[in-house]
Design a protein around this motif. Structure first.
Motif, PDB file in Angstrom:
ATOM      1  N   TYR A  15       2.846   8.417  -6.600  1.00  0.00           N
ATOM      2  CA  TYR A  15       3.349   8.604  -7.802  1.00  0.00           C
ATOM      3  C   TYR A  15       3.969   8.164  -9.059  1.00  0.00           C
ATOM      4  O   TYR A  15       4.336   8.294  -9.677  1.00  0.00           O
ATOM      5  CB  TYR A  15       4.994   9.200  -6.902  1.00  0.00           C
ATOM      6  N   ASP A  25       7.672  13.279   3.917  1.00  0.00           N
ATOM      7  CA  ASP A  25       7.002  13.069   4.442  1.00  0.00           C
ATOM      8  C   ASP A  25       7.178  13.231   6.944  1.00  0.00           C
ATOM      9  O   ASP A  25       6.637  14.205   7.300  1.00  0.00           O
ATOM     10  CB  ASP A  25       6.098  12.549   4.959  1.00  0.00           C
ATOM     11  N   ASN A  41      -7.357  10.612  -1.588  1.00  0.00           N
ATOM     12  CA  ASN A  41      -6.304  11.351  -1.341  1.00  0.00           C
ATOM     13  C   ASN A  41      -6.605  11.447  -2.884  1.00  0.00           C
ATOM     14  O   ASN A  41      -6.953  10.878  -3.503  1.00  0.00           O
ATOM     15  CB  ASN A  41      -4.927  11.095  -1.221  1.00  0.00           C
ATOM     16  N   MET A  74       2.194   8.811  -0.966  1.00  0.00           N
ATOM     17  CA  MET A  74       2.451   9.721  -2.275  1.00  0.00           C
ATOM     18  C   MET A  74       3.845   8.729  -2.647  1.00  0.00           C
ATOM     19  O   MET A  74       3.727   9.123  -4.090  1.00  0.00           O
ATOM     20  CB  MET A  74       3.269  10.872  -1.259  1.00  0.00           C
ATOM     21  N   VAL A 110       4.653  18.007  -8.049  1.00  0.00           N
ATOM     22  CA  VAL A 110       3.733  17.479  -7.800  1.00  0.00           C
ATOM     23  C   VAL A 110       2.904  18.602  -6.968  1.00  0.00           C
ATOM     24  O   VAL A 110       3.623  19.435  -6.423  1.00  0.00           O
ATOM     25  CB  VAL A 110       4.420  16.678  -6.390  1.00  0.00           C
ATOM     26  N   PHE A 113      -3.938  13.590  -6.189  1.00  0.00           N
ATOM     27  CA  PHE A 113      -2.528  13.758  -6.288  1.00  0.00           C
ATOM     28  C   PHE A 113      -2.348  14.457  -7.576  1.00  0.00           C
ATOM     29  O   PHE A 113      -2.906  13.928  -8.750  1.00  0.00           O
ATOM     30  CB  PHE A 113      -1.420  12.654  -6.322  1.00  0.00           C
ATOM     31  N   ILE A 153      -1.263  17.073  -3.330  1.00  0.00           N
ATOM     32  CA  ILE A 153      -1.409  16.175  -2.196  1.00  0.00           C
ATOM     33  C   ILE A 153      -2.287  16.683  -0.700  1.00  0.00           C
ATOM     34  O   ILE A 153      -1.391  17.199   0.523  1.00  0.00           O
ATOM     35  CB  ILE A 153       0.049  16.189  -2.351  1.00  0.00           C
TER      36      ILE A 153
END
Length: 448
Positions: free
Chosen positions: A329, A130, A398, A325, A349, A400, A352
């Motif tokens: 995770y 990121d 968010n 994140m 993944v 995910f 996101i």
């Protein structure tokens, strides 16, 4: 809901070797195309990435000075372009960066990335990706005449991360590289690769695509970014793929289950699952029993709460997206571990999206549950929402989606309500584009 399918890459060791110039590595020319730009440069130490971002934006490392620093950024409005045409075009190699994570040579740094299973924490890797993605965008949009950038660049979406290796040694150096591959008017696509030292060479580990957006100096409105000029057929293909990615996201958003009813096949799937849970001893739609080797979806949940302290802030004094994140995770991994009864490893993944920034001092609520399973695969959905200390209203920030692979076959997960049925179908949609079966060596593990 926008969806970006994230499948396990079919790349294999040795397929992509770092070389000078623009190279293309592919295993299946019809399906898998991965490009790399490699320019001669000295890698940046991973610890210097965040410091470099602070210099570019002009923010203080002291939390008490953040208000003053943000006030100073208002003076940068005069450097913002009134149109994209007013900005000089850039090339892909102009934004190319390499970052070194020296796990092998710096034991003190290794502690931050180490798991109890003696592997590398994948959540920490997400944080580094990121930060690197944002730095790449600032390299693309830099203004030589300005000491600080007038742009506020934030992560909008993790489009995809293709994994080709799931064992990360905590005793070998890791290298990241990346560059801009596509731009719109105010958005940019950053492609990044990760390699790990293997003797005298670096072997590929993952390929990631992030979408960033540019906003004005106060982070209140959109801002134009420099156009991108592809050089050569490989870069033109990269740029074309960026356009296709944008169109795909628009299409997937329009067909979201939040906007459209399930397809006929999906409705049939849910109805068959419902019928399989009816108690044969009664003639009632209310009497439900689980089939053999199955678990109700509601029984797969795990939750966590985080207090958002200033330590986890980004350069714009909001909570760092990489931190979100990592926490999502790790909760997703724990959910898959608890559900499957063994240590899982991540193979995908997905989707996101950063729908809303998280303010300092917020309460961050994370809710994770298994929404789809098949053989050894576990599809986990993590929902993130925030509430302020003074306001009990919760707001989604968010969603995910993680795909894990267990060491053994896992139970089927069954929805009990219509809402859970939609979660099941959404999980199935995220899982189906992934290439299966995934052929990974037995010793491969990636944990939080």
């Amino acid at each position: 809901m926008r969806r970006a399918a994230l499948r396990l890459s079919t790349l294999r060791k040795g397929l992509l070797t770092p070389v000078r110039g623009l190279t293309q590595g592919l295993q299946n020319p019809e399906k898998d195309r991965v490009f790399h730009i490699h320019e001669a440069c000295s890698p940046i130490h991973v610890n210097h990435v965040r410091n470099k971002l602070r210099e570019i934006v002009g923010v203080s490392t002291n939390w008490r000075d953040h208000v003053k620093a943000m006030e100073e950024r208002k003076l940068l409005h005069s450097f913002l372009a009134n149109s994209q045409e007013a900005l000089p075009p850039r090339r892909m190699k102009d934004s190319y960066i390499e970052v070194l994570l020296p796990l092998g040579s710096e034991p003190a740094l290794r502690e931050k990335y180490l798991t109890v299973q003696n592997t590398v924490r994948f959540g920490r890797i997400l944080e580094d990706l990121d930060s690197l993605g944002v730095l790449i965008c600032y390299m693309h949009t830099r203004i030589p005449s300005a000491k600080m950038s007038p742009l506020s660049i934030v992560t909008a979406l993790v489009d995809k991360i293709d994994l080709c290796k799931n064992f990360l040694s905590p005793e070998q150096d890791i290298k990241f590289s990346g560059h801009i591959s596509w731009v719109g008017k105010t958005s940019m696509e950053a492609k990044m690769q990760m390699f790990q030292s293997n003797g005298n060479e670096f072997s590929p580990v993952l390929d990631a695509t992030f979408v960033m957006v540019a906003r004005d100096s106060e982070n209140k409105g959109p801002a134009f970014v420099n156009p991108l000029i592809p050089e050569g057929p490989e870069e033109e293909e990269l740029f074309r793929q960026g356009e296709l990615n944008k169109g795909r996201r628009v299409t997937l958003s329009s067909t979201s289950l939040l906007k459209m009813a399930p397809s006929a096949q999906e409705r049939m799937t849910i109805h068959e699952m419902f019928l399989s849970t009816l108690d044969p001893k009664t003639i009632s739609f209310q009497s439900r029993v689980l089939p053999p080797n199955a678990v109700w979806m509601e029984d797969s949940k795990l939750k966590s709460l985080e207090v958002c302290h200033p330590q986890e802030r980004n350069i714009f004094n909001r909570i760092f997206g990489g931190f979100l994140m990592r926490k999502a995770y790790e909760l997703g991994w724990a959910t898959a571990c608890n559900f499957g009864g063994s240590q899982p490893f991540v193979v995908a993944v997905d989707d996101i999206m950063f729908q809303k920034p998280v303010e300092i001092g917020s309460l961050l609520f994370l809710s994770s549950q298994v929404c789809f399973t098949q053989d050894k695969y576990i599809q986990v959905r993590v929902h993130s929402e925030v509430a302020s200390l003074n306001n009990k209203e919760h707001t989604t920030t968010n969603v995910f989606h993680f795909t894990f692979m267990s060491e053994k076959n896992v139970p089927l997960v069954f929805p009990r309500t219509y809402g859970e049925s939609m979660l099941y179908l959404d999980g199935q949609r995220h899982f189906n584009p992934m290439s299966v079966p995934v052929n990974l060596k037995k010793e491969y593990h990636v944990e939080p």
